[in-house]
Enzyme design. Structure first.
Site, PDB file in Angstrom:
ATOM      1  N   ASP A  41       0.822  -1.219   0.000  1.00  0.00           N
ATOM      2  CA  ASP A  41       0.000   0.000   0.000  1.00  0.00           C
ATOM      3  C   ASP A  41       0.851   1.262   0.000  1.00  0.00           C
ATOM      4  OD1 ASP A  41      -1.989  -1.775   0.220  1.00  0.00           O
ATOM      5  OD2 ASP A  41      -2.755  -1.073   2.157  1.00  0.00           O
ATOM      6  N   ALA A  42       1.944   1.219   0.784  1.00  0.00           N
ATOM      7  CA  ALA A  42       2.786   2.407   0.914  1.00  0.00           C
ATOM      8  C   ALA A  42       3.365   2.801  -0.444  1.00  0.00           C
ATOM      9  CB  ALA A  42       3.905   2.160   1.918  1.00  0.00           C
ATOM     10  N   TYR A  44       1.888   2.110  -3.395  1.00  0.00           N
ATOM     11  CA  TYR A  44       0.765   2.630  -4.166  1.00  0.00           C
ATOM     12  C   TYR A  44       0.536   4.102  -3.796  1.00  0.00           C
ATOM     13  CZ  TYR A  44      -3.852   3.048  -6.274  1.00  0.00           C
ATOM     14  OH  TYR A  44      -4.906   3.466  -7.039  1.00  0.00           O
ATOM     15  N   ASP A  45       0.536   4.361  -2.485  1.00  0.00           N
ATOM     16  CA  ASP A  45       0.338   5.731  -2.003  1.00  0.00           C
ATOM     17  C   ASP A  45       1.406   6.667  -2.547  1.00  0.00           C
ATOM     18  OD1 ASP A  45      -1.782   4.816  -0.572  1.00  0.00           O
ATOM     19  OD2 ASP A  45      -0.777   4.845   1.379  1.00  0.00           O
ATOM     20  N   LYS A 129      -7.354   2.280  13.957  1.00  0.00           N
ATOM     21  CA  LYS A 129      -7.792   2.166  12.557  1.00  0.00           C
ATOM     22  C   LYS A 129      -7.561   0.726  12.126  1.00  0.00           C
ATOM     23  CE  LYS A 129      -7.560   4.257   8.010  1.00  0.00           C
ATOM     24  NZ  LYS A 129      -7.216   3.095   7.206  1.00  0.00           N
ATOM     25  N   GLU A 186     -15.645  -2.237  10.230  1.00  0.00           N
ATOM     26  CA  GLU A 186     -14.566  -2.866   9.495  1.00  0.00           C
ATOM     27  C   GLU A 186     -14.612  -4.383   9.695  1.00  0.00           C
ATOM     28  OE1 GLU A 186     -12.983  -0.428   7.950  1.00  0.00           O
ATOM     29  OE2 GLU A 186     -11.047  -1.247   7.297  1.00  0.00           O
ATOM     30  N   CYS A 431      26.199 -28.402   4.760  1.00  0.00           N
ATOM     31  CA  CYS A 431      26.050 -27.352   5.755  1.00  0.00           C
ATOM     32  C   CYS A 431      26.988 -26.201   5.409  1.00  0.00           C
ATOM     33  CB  CYS A 431      26.370 -27.908   7.140  1.00  0.00           C
ATOM     34  SG  CYS A 431      26.462 -26.606   8.395  1.00  0.00           S
ATOM     35  N   CYS A 455      29.488 -29.326  14.305  1.00  0.00           N
ATOM     36  CA  CYS A 455      29.201 -28.090  13.568  1.00  0.00           C
ATOM     37  C   CYS A 455      29.257 -26.901  14.532  1.00  0.00           C
ATOM     38  CB  CYS A 455      27.808 -28.193  12.944  1.00  0.00           C
ATOM     39  SG  CYS A 455      27.287 -26.702  12.103  1.00  0.00           S
TER      40      CYS A 455
HETATM   41  O1  D41 Z   1     -11.018   1.473  11.744  1.00  0.00           O
HETATM   42  C1  D41 Z   1     -11.256   1.985  10.670  1.00  0.00           C
HETATM   43  N1  D41 Z   1     -10.751   1.478   9.567  1.00  0.00           N
HETATM   44  C2  D41 Z   1     -12.167   3.183  10.580  1.00  0.00           C
HETATM   45  C3  D41 Z   1     -12.595   3.591   9.332  1.00  0.00           C
HETATM   46  C4  D41 Z   1     -12.614   3.892  11.724  1.00  0.00           C
HETATM   47  N2  D41 Z   1     -12.229   3.529  12.967  1.00  0.00           N
HETATM   48  N3  D41 Z   1     -13.422   4.960  11.598  1.00  0.00           N
HETATM   49  C5  D41 Z   1     -13.845   5.369  10.367  1.00  0.00           C
HETATM   50  N4  D41 Z   1     -14.672   6.428  10.290  1.00  0.00           N
HETATM   51  C6  D41 Z   1     -15.100   6.841   9.109  1.00  0.00           C
HETATM   52  C7  D41 Z   1     -16.000   8.048   9.067  1.00  0.00           C
HETATM   53  C8  D41 Z   1     -15.361   9.188   9.800  1.00  0.00           C
HETATM   54  C9  D41 Z   1     -16.285   8.456   7.650  1.00  0.00           C
HETATM   55  C10 D41 Z   1     -17.288   7.681   9.744  1.00  0.00           C
HETATM   56  C11 D41 Z   1     -13.449   4.672   9.172  1.00  0.00           C
HETATM   57  C12 D41 Z   1     -13.963   5.183   7.939  1.00  0.00           C
HETATM   58  N5  D41 Z   1     -14.780   6.251   7.940  1.00  0.00           N
HETATM   59  C13 D41 Z   1     -13.696   4.603   6.628  1.00  0.00           C
HETATM   60  N6  D41 Z   1     -13.140   3.445   6.358  1.00  0.00           N
HETATM   61  C14 D41 Z   1     -13.066   3.284   5.036  1.00  0.00           C
HETATM   62  C15 D41 Z   1     -13.601   4.343   4.442  1.00  0.00           C
HETATM   63  C16 D41 Z   1     -13.997   5.175   5.422  1.00  0.00           C
END
Ligand code: D41
Length: 694
Positions: A41-42, A44-45, A129, A186, A431, A455
């Site tokens: 991902d990093a 891609y970002d 997150k 999630e 070895c 060894c």
């Molecule tokens: O834990 C997460 N991935 C997470 C995603 C979270 N804890 N809070 C989130 N809150 C939102 C809003 C503020 C829009 C209600 C989110 C996401 N959105 C989110 N995950 C993917 C798209 C948006």
């Protein structure tokens, strides 16, 4: 060579933008549609930001189909499209992994609310997150009627069938839930569930099943399971869920719920039966957001699941409404990222390391790379089959992953970046350290050096194993010193350790007199040990700490163990035929008995006991499975207590499980226990049983 030309024409930005767009489209397709990304991902970002920067410089060159102009994924043809009643917003990400990431957010919110510096701190909610995929769960009159992926935020996919297999998601809500309720959260896969799934996949591959593959990380495994068209297969992929927000909800005027804050709303979701993380906290102002970021960062490796950062939200729903949103992102929330757990780097060499029991492990030596918060220069390739399957070669660009407390590993190779003239990796048949034959037994994945203690690599590992904290503990005897001592021929066997003199030590390069004396003191101290530590320290194959304890308890004296027949050994709880044979073989070897005698002669000693009466222990014959975080006991601690009371601890729940001990954040193991009708205990109930209660 040309001389630098100050008036060189601008590099071809337009051409680069076309290339970047092409590349990003391709990777987005692999990520969203095929669930098989080939770059982290990093990376891609990074490409995405590179394109954004070029577009900012040349706005006239932005095309409507540029990946920067569209957020999110693509709807698969096979699943029915679902138009979200309320669009699923995305969340602004802050990639600055310093405390300033949190401070900037607080400053921005205060500015937008026109607060002066004198105004009190704002109240936020801080949450982990979770690294999974966003899901909308729709309930009508208390029943789950639809589960949909986020898709592009407007239209997602109907994956209701697969989501119903997640035991943590309530299918019915209590009577006080409103007639319409959409819960957002999630879907993710726990690390232990992911490891177990990949292990099953490896077995399927080994058994020759076609079309099977392992998953690169828990998020991709979760995405694959959610979008699996065969719900029977989806049901075998253990998923979990955390709620974090709402979609459409019956309005207060129509009798819907009234909440003042986000936190209050989360409490209600919890009461209605939705999993809400116990790590969600209220935080006052930037100072507490920074503290939260740091404390969750410290917990990250030890959690049962992957997180890629934390999320800050303004707690007051009135203020959230006032702040509103720009394009697709609410102004009142931000995701503050942690350092990425997957990064790109190149393989400089593939070394083969020799372990204590002679096991050969291929290890990729990497160009140093910062992954998951540490600099990584080595990554395991596990064994020959894994190295071949991934086809890792010297010179390759690879994805390395470091998540949790596990050893960094090479996840995959970027075939497009392969340079010419690379060679397929082959395991040496000798070895690399002592030159003895390396053999791979029928049905085993590993090659082993047959050199034994001839060894030097095995000798070094044997010494380090004996000296470690959980064995006899020789403080300060680390790998550097052992390398020196063995390479200089000063130490060949364990008893040589106790024959070390001050001069031999003090004469070593970079060894001060003081350190030499400290080492002698540490060696002296290690002589007073216990039978289980000593037995474990010998490094008998298959004799770990628990088995060593069981042996010591059962026989009481070392001589009794040395003379025990395989049959006698089988009487010990936890010792099966393989372990019994391994113990017998060890003590049958004259040189091993000699080493033991010499260690005793050098003064290594322990209190010996009487053989334990074979009275049944409180937990003997019972198998436990631990899941989630217990209030006071650590996982290792709980395991040790159960084993000490004669119980066994297993990794997964089956019909043979006697009890599941569940703490907070318990995942699919708890669901499985409920499904199979296995009794579930909390920590207090476990402690009662340990004390011999019912
Ligand atoms: O834990 C997460 N991935 C997470 C995603 C979270 N804890 N809070 C989130 N809150 C939102 C809003 C503020 C829009 C209600 C989110 C996401 N959105 C989110 N995950 C993917 C798209 C948006």
């Amino acid at each position: 060579m040309t001389t630098p030309d100050l008036f060189a024409p601008e590099p071809d930005d337009a051409g680069e933008m076309v290339q970047l767009r092409q590349l990003l489209h391709e990777h987005a397709h692999r990520y969203y549609v095929l669930d098989a990304p080939t770059i982290p991902d990093a990376e891609y970002d990074r490409l995405f930001r590179q394109l954004q920067a070029l577009e900012a410089r040349h706005p006239e060159l932005i095309t409507p189909d540029s990946p920067t102009q569209r957020v999110g994924g693509k709807v698969l043809a096979q699943f029915a499209p679902v138009r979200h009643a309320v669009p699923m917003l995305s969340i602004r990400t802050e990639t600055d992994t310093e405390a300033s990431g949190a401070e900037n957010f607080d400053a921005r919110i205060r500015r937008e609310l026109s607060l002066t510096d004198a105004a009190p701190a704002l109240e936020y909610v801080a949450e982990p997150k979770f690294d999974g995929l966003a899901m909308n769960l729709r309930y009508e009159h208390g029943a789950l009627v639809q589960a949909a992926t986020r898709g592009d935020g407007e239209v997602g996919e109907d994956v209701t069938q697969n989501i119903r297999t997640i035991g943590q998601i309530p299918l019915r809500l209590p009577a006080d839930a409103p007639p319409v309720l959409e819960v957002r959260g999630e879907v993710y896969m726990r690390r232990d569930d992911f490891e177990a799934l990949n292990e099953r996949q490896r077995q399927r591959i080994a058994a020759g099943e076609r079309g099977e593959h392992t998953f690169v990380n828990p998020r991709n495994a979760a995405a694959g399971a959610v979008r699996q068209l065969d719900p029977a297969i989806a049901a075998q992929r253990p998923l979990s869920f955390f709620a974090y927000g709402l979609g459409e909800v019956t309005a207060p005027e129509a009798g819907g719920p009234v909440w003042q804050t986000h936190f209050e709303m989360m409490q209600t979701l919890k009461n209605w039966g939705f999993p809400v993380s116990s790590l969600v906290r209220i935080a006052q102002g930037a100072v507490e957001l920074v503290a939260y970021y740091e404390s969750i960062g410290a917990l990250r490796d030890g959690l049962g699941f992957d997180i890629d950062g934390v999320v800050y939200k303004v707690n007051s729903l009135a203020l959230q409404r006032q702040l509103g949103f720009v394009t697709r992102e609410p102004r009142w929330a931000v995701a503050h990222k942690f350092p990425a757990q997957e990064m790109l780097t190149t393989v400089l060499a593939i070394d083969v390391q020799v372990g204590r029991t002679g096991k050969l492990t291929p290890v990729a030596k990497l160009a140093p790379v910062f992954v998951g918060g540490v600099t990584v220069t080595n990554a395991t390739l596990h064994n020959e089959d894994e190295a071949r399957r991934k086809d890792v070669r010297v010179g390759d660009t690879v994805v390395v992953r470091r998540a949790g407390d596990v050893i960094p590993e090479v996840v995959s190779v970027l075939p497009d970046k392969r340079v010419d003239d690379t060679a397929i990796f082959t395991m040496p048949r000798q070895c690399p350290v002592c030159g003895s034959a390396a053999v791979r037994e029928e049905g085993e994945a590993d090659y082993r050096c047959t050199g034994g203690l001839f060894c030097s690599a095995q000798r070094k590992q044997a010494i380090l194993h004996f000296a470690q904290r959980r064995a006899v503990e020789v403080e300060g005897l680390g790998d550097k010193l052992v390398d020196q001592l063995v390479d200089a021929g000063i130490i060949n066997t364990l008893p040589d350790l106790y024959r070390l003199g001050f001069t031999a030590l003090a004469n070593l390069p970079r060894m001060a007199d003081k350190s030499a004396q400290n080492m002698l003191d540490a060696l002296e101290k290690s002589k007073q040990t216990s039978l289980p530590r000593f037995l474990f320290g010998l490094g008998i194959r298959h004799v770990g700490e628990a088995t060593a304890k069981a042996l010591a308890r059962h026989f009481g004296k070392l001589d009794a163990i040395m003379d025990a027949s395989e049959e006698d050994l089988l009487a010990v709880a936890d010792v099966g035929p393989i372990v019994a044979k391994s113990i017998r073989t060890f003590f049958d070897q004259a040189h091993n008995r000699e080493v033991l005698e010499q260690l005793r002669a050098c003064g290594v000693t322990w209190p010996e006991g009487e053989p334990a009466p074979v009275a049944p222990q409180p937990l003997s014959g019972q198998t436990f499975v631990l899941t989630g975080t217990l209030p006071t006991l650590g996982r290792e601690q709980a395991k040790a207590l159960i084993e000490a009371a004669g119980g066994k601890v297993a990794g997964s729940v089956s019909k043979k499980t006697s009890f599941v001990v569940a703490g907070t954040e318990a995942g699919s193991k708890l669901d499985k226990a409920r499904e199979l009708g296995v009794a579930v205990l909390d920590e207090d109930q476990l402690k009662e049983m340990l004390d011999g209660g019912a």
